[in-house]
Design a protein around this motif. Sequence first.
Motif, mmCIF file in Angstrom:
data_model
loop_
_atom_site.group_PDB
_atom_site.id
_atom_site.type_symbol
_atom_site.label_atom_id
_atom_site.label_comp_id
_atom_site.label_asym_id
_atom_site.label_seq_id
_atom_site.Cartn_x
_atom_site.Cartn_y
_atom_site.Cartn_z
ATOM 1 N N PRO A 61 1.034 -1.672 0.146
ATOM 2 C CA PRO A 61 -0.084 0.288 0.212
ATOM 3 C C PRO A 61 0.527 1.265 0.115
ATOM 4 C CG PRO A 61 -0.322 -1.120 2.385
ATOM 5 C CD PRO A 61 0.614 -2.048 1.344
ATOM 6 N N LYS A 62 2.204 1.106 0.743
ATOM 7 C CA LYS A 62 3.067 2.646 0.293
ATOM 8 C C LYS A 62 4.096 2.717 -0.975
ATOM 9 C CE LYS A 62 3.657 2.153 5.012
ATOM 10 N NZ LYS A 62 4.750 1.896 6.621
ATOM 11 N N SER A 63 3.507 2.238 -2.309
ATOM 12 C CA SER A 63 3.632 2.081 -3.174
ATOM 13 C C SER A 63 2.655 2.152 -4.601
ATOM 14 C CB SER A 63 5.173 0.773 -3.596
ATOM 15 O OG SER A 63 6.013 0.708 -2.740
ATOM 16 N N PRO A 64 2.000 2.900 -4.250
ATOM 17 C CA PRO A 64 0.994 2.659 -5.439
ATOM 18 C C PRO A 64 0.615 2.512 -6.839
ATOM 19 C CG PRO A 64 1.345 5.355 -4.221
ATOM 20 C CD PRO A 64 2.623 4.441 -4.021
ATOM 21 N N PHE A 65 0.756 1.911 -7.326
ATOM 22 C CA PHE A 65 0.833 1.277 -8.219
ATOM 23 C C PHE A 65 -0.525 0.667 -9.184
ATOM 24 C CE2 PHE A 65 1.586 -3.053 -11.257
ATOM 25 C CZ PHE A 65 3.022 -3.065 -11.352
ATOM 26 N N THR A 66 -0.431 1.342 -10.552
ATOM 27 C CA THR A 66 -1.225 1.175 -11.404
ATOM 28 C C THR A 66 -0.771 0.415 -12.775
ATOM 29 O OG1 THR A 66 -2.668 2.674 -10.360
ATOM 30 C CG2 THR A 66 -3.425 1.617 -12.799
ATOM 31 N N THR A 67 -0.826 -1.002 -13.629
ATOM 32 C CA THR A 67 0.254 -1.578 -14.072
ATOM 33 C C THR A 67 -0.388 -1.055 -15.664
ATOM 34 O OG1 THR A 67 0.768 -3.545 -14.966
ATOM 35 C CG2 THR A 67 -1.669 -3.629 -14.002
ATOM 36 N N THR A 68 0.079 -0.881 -16.747
ATOM 37 C CA THR A 68 -0.263 -0.609 -17.542
ATOM 38 C C THR A 68 0.013 -1.635 -18.096
ATOM 39 O OG1 THR A 68 1.916 0.426 -18.042
ATOM 40 C CG2 THR A 68 0.327 1.709 -17.171
ATOM 41 N N TRP A 69 0.751 -3.286 -18.254
ATOM 42 C CA TRP A 69 0.883 -3.999 -19.196
ATOM 43 C C TRP A 69 1.180 -4.756 -18.563
ATOM 44 C CZ3 TRP A 69 6.109 -6.713 -19.196
ATOM 45 C CH2 TRP A 69 5.908 -7.351 -19.839
ATOM 46 N N ALA A 70 1.023 -6.340 -18.549
ATOM 47 C CA ALA A 70 1.860 -7.543 -18.224
ATOM 48 C C ALA A 70 1.430 -8.435 -19.172
ATOM 49 C CB ALA A 70 0.796 -7.911 -17.001
ATOM 50 N N LEU A 71 2.888 -9.480 -19.099
ATOM 51 C CA LEU A 71 2.667 -10.818 -19.571
ATOM 52 C C LEU A 71 2.097 -11.682 -18.966
ATOM 53 C CD1 LEU A 71 4.215 -12.479 -22.305
ATOM 54 C CD2 LEU A 71 5.987 -12.646 -20.069
ATOM 55 N N VAL A 72 2.026 -12.590 -19.191
ATOM 56 C CA VAL A 72 0.861 -13.703 -18.214
ATOM 57 C C VAL A 72 1.222 -14.782 -19.379
ATOM 58 C CG1 VAL A 72 -1.652 -14.609 -17.507
ATOM 59 C CG2 VAL A 72 -1.667 -12.431 -17.386
ATOM 60 N N ALA A 73 1.610 -15.849 -18.576
ATOM 61 C CA ALA A 73 2.728 -17.245 -18.986
ATOM 62 C C ALA A 73 1.454 -18.716 -17.376
ATOM 63 C CB ALA A 73 3.473 -18.233 -18.537
ATOM 64 N N THR A 74 1.251 -19.570 -18.315
ATOM 65 C CA THR A 74 0.122 -19.941 -17.118
ATOM 66 C C THR A 74 -0.041 -21.742 -17.949
ATOM 67 O OG1 THR A 74 -1.753 -18.722 -17.160
ATOM 68 C CG2 THR A 74 -2.248 -21.248 -16.829
ATOM 69 N N TRP A 75 0.772 -22.388 -16.982
ATOM 70 C CA TRP A 75 1.462 -24.031 -17.606
ATOM 71 C C TRP A 75 -0.354 -24.353 -16.574
ATOM 72 C CZ3 TRP A 75 4.544 -20.382 -15.833
ATOM 73 C CH2 TRP A 75 5.979 -20.524 -17.118
ATOM 74 N N ASP A 76 -0.720 -25.160 -18.196
ATOM 75 C CA ASP A 76 -2.217 -25.678 -17.674
ATOM 76 C C ASP A 76 -1.963 -27.122 -16.959
ATOM 77 O OD1 ASP A 76 -4.570 -25.990 -16.401
ATOM 78 O OD2 ASP A 76 -5.298 -25.686 -18.080
#
Length: 184
Positions: free
Chosen positions: A137-152
Amino acid sequence: MIDQLIFLPISSSVSMVDTKSSSEKGSLLYPYGTHQGDETNPKHYDGTSEEITLSVPFTFYGKTYQTVFVNNNGVISFDEPVKQYTPDPFPLVDGHPFVAPYWADGDNVLGGDIFYCQTTNPVLLEDISQDISHYFPKSPFTTTWALVATWDHVAYCGSTSEKGNTFQAVLTTDSKMFYIIFNY
């Protein structure tokens, strides 16, 4: 039990938090699969994705990277694939950096799929931002991009059962801060 790990890779310290209890959300994982528009790794033992050119550069321990590989063995590597199946102590002798949510001798030929995508989907980015901001909470963060990798449900080498491992790694940034999330 830890359901999700969040790492702060831009400093020398690493932070872990327990997040996303199954009662809070339907799944511990962010949405994934071909129905989400994800790419799928080929079914090759010790395989890897094609080189993925990042639409947003990602900084990992002070070095900025433009490309990654999602490897079938449970790691995301920077600049070149890590095809070896036997985990070695860190750092690797060859010095190539990677993120290891679950480095194992997985075999998606025997079962399971490996998905990945880069995203700017506002709904997914909002979920990621809320998860990170909740625990930092002391590091405000609003992401603008992500790489999501899933091993299913990826099988293990030599598997003769339907057992498999499911896990996920998320690289995300607001272009100032860089986070990596592991979901199991």
